[in-house]
Design a protein around this motif. Sequence first.
Motif, PDB file in Angstrom:
ATOM      1  N   MET A 195      35.035  31.004  46.754  1.00  0.00           N
ATOM      2  CA  MET A 195      36.168  30.869  45.810  1.00  0.00           C
ATOM      3  C   MET A 195      37.485  30.845  46.571  1.00  0.00           C
ATOM      4  O   MET A 195      38.385  30.072  46.245  1.00  0.00           O
ATOM      5  N   ASP A 196      37.604  31.703  47.595  1.00  0.00           N
ATOM      6  CA  ASP A 196      38.819  31.718  48.429  1.00  0.00           C
ATOM      7  C   ASP A 196      39.016  30.360  49.093  1.00  0.00           C
ATOM      8  O   ASP A 196      40.120  29.803  49.086  1.00  0.00           O
ATOM      9  N   ALA A 197      37.940  29.844  49.687  1.00  0.00           N
ATOM     10  CA  ALA A 197      38.044  28.580  50.431  1.00  0.00           C
ATOM     11  C   ALA A 197      38.420  27.432  49.504  1.00  0.00           C
ATOM     12  O   ALA A 197      39.254  26.592  49.841  1.00  0.00           O
ATOM     13  N   TRP A 198      37.808  27.439  48.309  1.00  0.00           N
ATOM     14  CA  TRP A 198      38.071  26.353  47.362  1.00  0.00           C
ATOM     15  C   TRP A 198      39.508  26.420  46.856  1.00  0.00           C
ATOM     16  O   TRP A 198      40.168  25.397  46.676  1.00  0.00           O
ATOM     17  N   SER A 199      40.029  27.618  46.630  1.00  0.00           N
ATOM     18  CA  SER A 199      41.413  27.690  46.160  1.00  0.00           C
ATOM     19  C   SER A 199      42.381  27.368  47.296  1.00  0.00           C
ATOM     20  O   SER A 199      43.439  26.775  47.053  1.00  0.00           O
ATOM     21  N   MET A 200      42.002  27.707  48.524  1.00  0.00           N
ATOM     22  CA  MET A 200      42.838  27.310  49.673  1.00  0.00           C
ATOM     23  C   MET A 200      42.936  25.791  49.734  1.00  0.00           C
ATOM     24  O   MET A 200      44.027  25.231  49.908  1.00  0.00           O
ATOM     25  N   GLU A 201      41.787  25.162  49.546  1.00  0.00           N
ATOM     26  CA  GLU A 201      41.738  23.705  49.670  1.00  0.00           C
ATOM     27  C   GLU A 201      42.519  23.005  48.549  1.00  0.00           C
ATOM     28  O   GLU A 201      43.183  22.013  48.781  1.00  0.00           O
ATOM     29  N   HIS A 202      42.440  23.528  47.340  1.00  0.00           N
ATOM     30  CA  HIS A 202      43.014  22.811  46.191  1.00  0.00           C
ATOM     31  C   HIS A 202      44.312  23.390  45.657  1.00  0.00           C
ATOM     32  O   HIS A 202      45.094  22.683  45.029  1.00  0.00           O
ATOM     33  N   LEU A 203      44.546  24.696  45.869  1.00  0.00           N
ATOM     34  CA  LEU A 203      45.797  25.288  45.386  1.00  0.00           C
ATOM     35  C   LEU A 203      46.729  25.642  46.530  1.00  0.00           C
ATOM     36  O   LEU A 203      47.916  25.912  46.322  1.00  0.00           O
ATOM     37  N   GLY A 204      46.146  25.699  47.741  1.00  0.00           N
ATOM     38  CA  GLY A 204      46.944  26.109  48.893  1.00  0.00           C
ATOM     39  C   GLY A 204      47.217  27.604  48.930  1.00  0.00           C
ATOM     40  O   GLY A 204      48.084  28.066  49.661  1.00  0.00           O
ATOM     41  N   THR A 205      46.474  28.379  48.147  1.00  0.00           N
ATOM     42  CA  THR A 205      46.620  29.843  48.184  1.00  0.00           C
ATOM     43  C   THR A 205      45.303  30.447  48.664  1.00  0.00           C
ATOM     44  O   THR A 205      44.230  29.941  48.334  1.00  0.00           O
ATOM     45  N   PRO A 206      45.382  31.524  49.439  1.00  0.00           N
ATOM     46  CA  PRO A 206      44.146  32.069  50.032  1.00  0.00           C
ATOM     47  C   PRO A 206      43.189  32.697  49.020  1.00  0.00           C
ATOM     48  O   PRO A 206      42.059  33.048  49.363  1.00  0.00           O
ATOM     49  N   ARG A 207      43.634  32.868  47.774  1.00  0.00           N
ATOM     50  CA  ARG A 207      42.687  33.361  46.765  1.00  0.00           C
ATOM     51  C   ARG A 207      43.108  32.886  45.382  1.00  0.00           C
ATOM     52  O   ARG A 207      44.264  32.512  45.153  1.00  0.00           O
ATOM     53  N   ASP A 208      42.161  32.925  44.472  1.00  0.00           N
ATOM     54  CA  ASP A 208      42.391  32.559  43.083  1.00  0.00           C
ATOM     55  C   ASP A 208      42.812  33.844  42.366  1.00  0.00           C
ATOM     56  O   ASP A 208      41.975  34.619  41.908  1.00  0.00           O
TER      57      ASP A 208
END
Length: 370
Positions: A195-208
């Motif tokens: 979840m961290d990696a996916w939000s980094m990739e798409h939101l640019g934040t290290p966590r959702d």
Amino acid sequence: MTLFIGLMSGTSMDAVDAALVDLTGDNVNMLASAGLPIQPALRGELLDLCHGAASTLERVARLDVALGRLFATAVQTLLGRAGIDPSQVTAIGSHGQTVYHQPLGTSPTSVQLGDPNLIAELTGITTVADFRRRDIAAGGQGAPLVPAFHRAVFHTSETERVVLNIGGIANITVLPRASGQPVTGFDTGPGNALMDAWSMEHLGTPRDDDGFWAASGTIHEPLLAALLNDPYFALPPPKSTGREYFHPDWLRKVLRHGGMEALQPQDIQATLCELTAASITQAIAAFAPDARQVLVCGGGVHNPTLVQRLRSLSKDYEVVSTAAYGIDPDWVEAIAFAWLAKQTLENKPGNLPSVTGARRAVALGGVYRA
Ligand SMILES: Nc1ncnc2c1ncn2[C@@H]1O[C@H](COP(=O)(O)OP(=O)(O)O)[C@@H](O)[C@H]1O
Ligand SMILES: [Mg+2]
């Protein structure tokens, strides 16, 4: 007072956690804590290393030194905050930063960085480190190592409990009511890392944050089924895993195979959140069917979307934070390594063979004298 410091930096690589703990007798009393964020540049390099990017010995050695210094700084920050002199502290238990964990195959090992020589020298405090490899040398998985501590603080003869730690990877400890019954425990699979990696990739934040993004999406059942189809989930324990296995390429491969690459990113996030909740729920149903309480620690406890999914997937048990039982969920792991250091100095075992699969219970780690 018998003071120990636990240093933990988990698979999320969000921060170095330091806890000052009074371990007089059987007491476990946290007096102070400090979390030192891991700066993005260092975190990026560590993630590269974990994800198998080409690495040189020079880089590994440099990161070992950088982390050793960072851990020492975390200890100094902690002591400054608590107003405690290093001479009052018996020892530090330093987990180190895992960059490689492969307990199976012909060369089983687990590699943690953060040079304990530097920690001992810079803090002036005896440091115990390299806990996992002794268990692996004794035939175990080297993980999880927290169950012995979980048993010491959370066991009750009133009801069967599960302690669930949701870090980058999630792990459970099953504490049967009868103290003669063996404690079991294993890594259930991904915790927050995907979840961290996916939000980094798409939101640019290290966590959702608070799982808001996951909550905005819809769980995609075929993707969930495809992810849960990974053989790791069906493997019997003892078993342990790491972020080098459940990493973004693992997700991408499943998406590609299933022709699901065009799914909305928020639906994938919702599905990753469900994957964590569902794999944990399945593991508890299979290995702790009598559990009536699940005590949650680790950063995942702060994700209400995830906790709500855990609660809805099973009505067999209550899901509560370890805070309800006296230990702040953010510090359980760091406190566990303070406790493990004490075990080692007293020449007592730190591993549970029923958990790791080791041939015997053994005092863990190397001691670096002040
Ligand atoms: N408010 C929050 N909302 C969503 N996720 C959170 C929140 N707080 C913490 N987390 C998650 O917890 C993780 C850190 O958990 P932690 O127990 O420190 O893991 P580790 O032991 O692997 O370092 C973060 O990377 C993040 O995914
Ligand atoms: Mg952390």
